[in-house]
Design a protein around this motif. Structure first.
Motif, PDB file in Angstrom:
ATOM      1  N   THR A 169       0.829  -1.206   0.000  1.00  0.00           N
ATOM      2  CA  THR A 169       0.000   0.000   0.000  1.00  0.00           C
ATOM      3  C   THR A 169       0.864   1.257   0.000  1.00  0.00           C
ATOM      4  OG1 THR A 169      -1.775  -1.165   1.155  1.00  0.00           O
ATOM      5  CG2 THR A 169      -1.786   1.241   1.275  1.00  0.00           C
ATOM      6  N   ALA A 170       1.934   1.251   0.794  1.00  0.00           N
ATOM      7  CA  ALA A 170       2.836   2.405   0.831  1.00  0.00           C
ATOM      8  C   ALA A 170       3.500   2.619  -0.525  1.00  0.00           C
ATOM      9  CB  ALA A 170       3.898   2.200   1.907  1.00  0.00           C
ATOM     10  N   TYR A 171       3.835   1.535  -1.215  1.00  0.00           N
ATOM     11  CA  TYR A 171       4.496   1.676  -2.510  1.00  0.00           C
ATOM     12  C   TYR A 171       3.512   2.153  -3.576  1.00  0.00           C
ATOM     13  CZ  TYR A 171       7.839  -1.117   0.143  1.00  0.00           C
ATOM     14  OH  TYR A 171       8.689  -1.587   1.125  1.00  0.00           O
ATOM     15  N   ALA A 172       2.262   1.711  -3.462  1.00  0.00           N
ATOM     16  CA  ALA A 172       1.228   2.230  -4.366  1.00  0.00           C
ATOM     17  C   ALA A 172       1.024   3.725  -4.130  1.00  0.00           C
ATOM     18  CB  ALA A 172      -0.083   1.471  -4.149  1.00  0.00           C
ATOM     19  N   GLU A 173       0.990   4.127  -2.871  1.00  0.00           N
ATOM     20  CA  GLU A 173       0.793   5.541  -2.548  1.00  0.00           C
ATOM     21  C   GLU A 173       1.994   6.389  -2.950  1.00  0.00           C
ATOM     22  OE1 GLU A 173      -0.154   5.296   1.579  1.00  0.00           O
ATOM     23  OE2 GLU A 173      -2.273   4.774   1.208  1.00  0.00           O
ATOM     24  N   ALA A 174       3.175   5.766  -3.067  1.00  0.00           N
ATOM     25  CA  ALA A 174       4.354   6.483  -3.558  1.00  0.00           C
ATOM     26  C   ALA A 174       4.295   6.684  -5.069  1.00  0.00           C
ATOM     27  CB  ALA A 174       5.629   5.723  -3.178  1.00  0.00           C
ATOM     28  N   GLY A 175       3.340   6.022  -5.738  1.00  0.00           N
ATOM     29  CA  GLY A 175       3.153   6.221  -7.167  1.00  0.00           C
ATOM     30  C   GLY A 175       3.561   5.072  -8.050  1.00  0.00           C
ATOM     31  N   ALA A 176       3.975   3.929  -7.477  1.00  0.00           N
ATOM     32  CA  ALA A 176       4.388   2.790  -8.300  1.00  0.00           C
ATOM     33  C   ALA A 176       3.297   2.452  -9.311  1.00  0.00           C
ATOM     34  CB  ALA A 176       4.681   1.588  -7.412  1.00  0.00           C
TER      35      ALA A 176
END
Length: 278
Positions: A169-176
């Motif tokens: 989820t954190a990586y998705a929110e970083a824009g991945a």
């Protein structure tokens, strides 16, 4: 015109990208009809230096092989980029080198250095905020939005499912552009990860380490990209071991029980010899 990887991902269904460790394998996979190919770090470590996937290959070695494979096919190449080979500055250079080499997408994993293959024991991870910063740096460094950055977490076998989802989820929110959670252990985990992580999801099949599902079944769980990272390298190793044992035992490559050899004409067809004469 050959579809880009974003074009393929916008279509219904799952994009299947079998892995390979060299350009010959990539050409064979492409001629079998696959519309995307995956370059395996594990297989490259085996084929280039005969060593396990322990982070021994450099970024320049990986990019050089990526350039050769990408030039041999007319479909998108997805590549393993390990941890980005260092700090944020290294990640920026990694993205630019892979993109310039003609690679269509890379995944960056959240392991600590020295990294290991995600199927191995003894993995250690960096904090999720540190990896999210790498992903933001990677996304800012790319020159084309068609070059995709996949945020990968190896947390499942280290810290459990919940931590893996939180990291994803954190990586998705970083824009991945996509998120890849290694080693999910059941269809239920896979389905829940897709439901909870706000980004398109990729999945890696490592035989006997993840649920034995078909590509269709994995697509029905909601995944958009499916890689088979080391499968073709395992097939090659099995063939080579059988070939070596037979030749040593029989003293000929043409024994009835020897592994079959591809006819030379078919081999030349794979490589495009006929077209090279024109």
């Amino acid at each position: 015109m050959t579809p880009s990887l974003p074009d393929l991902l916008r279509r219904p269904g799952i994009v299947v990208a079998p892995g390979c460790h060299d350009a010959l394998g990539a050409r064979i996979l492409r001629q079998a009809g696959f519309e995307a190919i995956y370059m395996t770090g594990n297989g490259l470590s085996a084929s280039l230096i005969g060593a396990p996937d322990l982070g021994l290959l450099t970024m320049t070695e990986m990019v050089a092989r990526g350039r050769a494979i990408a030039a041999s096919i007319d479909v998108p190449l997805i590549a393993d980029a390990d941890t980005g080979y260092g700090n944020l500055n290294n990640v920026v250079r990694t993205v630019r080198e892979y993109e310039a080499a003609g690679v269509a997408a890379i995944h960056l994993e959240d392991q600590a250095t020295p990294k290991r293959c995600g199927a191995m024991s003894g993995l250690s991870l960096v904090p999720p905020a540190e990896h999210a910063a790498k992903l933001r740096a990677a996304l800012a460094a790319r020159r084309s939005p068609d070059f995709l950055v996949i945020g990968r977490s190896d947390a499942r076998l280290v810290n459990g499912f919940e931590d893996a989802v939180q990291r994803g989820t954190a990586y998705a929110e970083a824009g991945a552009d996509l998120v890849l959670l290694e080693m999910l252990q059941s269809p239920e985990e896979m389905r829940e990860a897709v439901a909870r992580i706000p980004a398109p999801m990729a999945f890696n099949v490592v035989e006997h380490k993840v649920p034995p599902l078909t590509a269709r079944e994995i697509g029905e769980l909601g995944f958009r990209l499916l890689n088979y990272p080391v499968s073709s390298t395992l097939a090659y190793a099995a063939m080579m071991r059988g070939f070596a044992e037979s030749l040593r035992r029989q003293g000929t490559t043409l024994a009835p029980e020897a592994p079959p050899l591809l006819p030379l004409h078919d081999y030349e067809e794979i490589l495009g010899l006929r077209e090279a004469y024109h």
